[in-house]
Design an enzyme around this catalytic site. Sequence first.
Site, PDB file in Angstrom:
ATOM      1  N   SER A 144       0.834  -1.203   0.000  1.00  0.00           N
ATOM      2  CA  SER A 144       0.000   0.000   0.000  1.00  0.00           C
ATOM      3  C   SER A 144       0.876   1.263   0.000  1.00  0.00           C
ATOM      4  CB  SER A 144      -0.965  -0.043   1.189  1.00  0.00           C
ATOM      5  OG  SER A 144      -2.033   0.852   1.011  1.00  0.00           O
TER       6      SER A 144
ATOM      7  N   HIS B  40      -7.305  -6.225   0.319  1.00  0.00           N
ATOM      8  CA  HIS B  40      -6.153  -5.321   0.338  1.00  0.00           C
ATOM      9  C   HIS B  40      -4.925  -5.908   1.034  1.00  0.00           C
ATOM     10  CE1 HIS B  40      -4.498  -1.369  -0.386  1.00  0.00           C
ATOM     11  NE2 HIS B  40      -4.175  -1.208   0.883  1.00  0.00           N
TER      12      HIS B  40
ATOM     13  N   ASP C   3     -10.083  -6.136  -3.908  1.00  0.00           N
ATOM     14  CA  ASP C   3      -9.564  -4.953  -3.222  1.00  0.00           C
ATOM     15  C   ASP C   3     -10.374  -3.716  -3.609  1.00  0.00           C
ATOM     16  OD1 ASP C   3      -8.026  -2.952  -2.041  1.00  0.00           O
ATOM     17  OD2 ASP C   3      -6.124  -3.815  -2.685  1.00  0.00           O
TER      18      ASP C   3
END
Length: 254
Positions: free
Chosen positions: A78, A233, A205
């Site tokens: 991320s 995610h 996601d």
Amino acid sequence: MWIETRGQGPDVVLLHGWAMNSTVWNSIADALAQEYCVHLVDLPGHGASPAEGPLSLSAMVAAVDAAFPWPVQVIGWSLGGAVAAAWAISQPQKVKSLSLIASSPCFYAASRLGQRDASHGILAQFAEQLQQDWQGTLKRFISLQAMGDASARAVTKELLADLFKHGEPSLTALSEGLAILRDTDLRAQMRQIDCPVLLQYGDRDTLTPVAVAHWLASQLSDVTLDIHQGAAHAPFLSHRDAFLATQLAFLAKN
């Protein structure tokens, strides 16, 4: 910065996502450490690493780069993926390979056309809620990361358990970190990355749509793409065994 090192062998640096800390990697770090020297980093302003001045993507990259004055392989999840990608762009001689996990070069864009996706409204909403109830906002953000995952309950539980293991983050650092997600746009620079790249993403996601992974695969010259079916995610948590198999095979080649 706070850095924990495990194992021996070629150096691998792990970079976590926004509002989290390096303990999020615990479920895979020991497995990687059987073959590699694994460095678990708390990014500036996160966990046990205080922010020395205002947070920015360039400041995070500079801090990580200073901590590792030798070539390494980098895994970024991320926000950590954005830091890792920017590091590979600015210091190509330092990053031997790059693994991006559920990350985006532009969290506001879902495709090569620059179309806004659901993350645009989500980030704006979290920025506003952060000022009113930052702890509740972080918990809602974690729930969103797991939403749609086949193992959503277990992923949520694990992320919540890791959230404050290295201390509570400051509201300023959280706000500045969210601004990095809002403002970062590396799309025009991704073609500059010339090291091998592994992309591991989930098809469910909602924060980093799978279209991002396919767009990245079209831009990079040496790329391996693995889409985990049923993952959201955090595929390294929900699909640990498959994630590790792909990750270890990639690291071994590079």
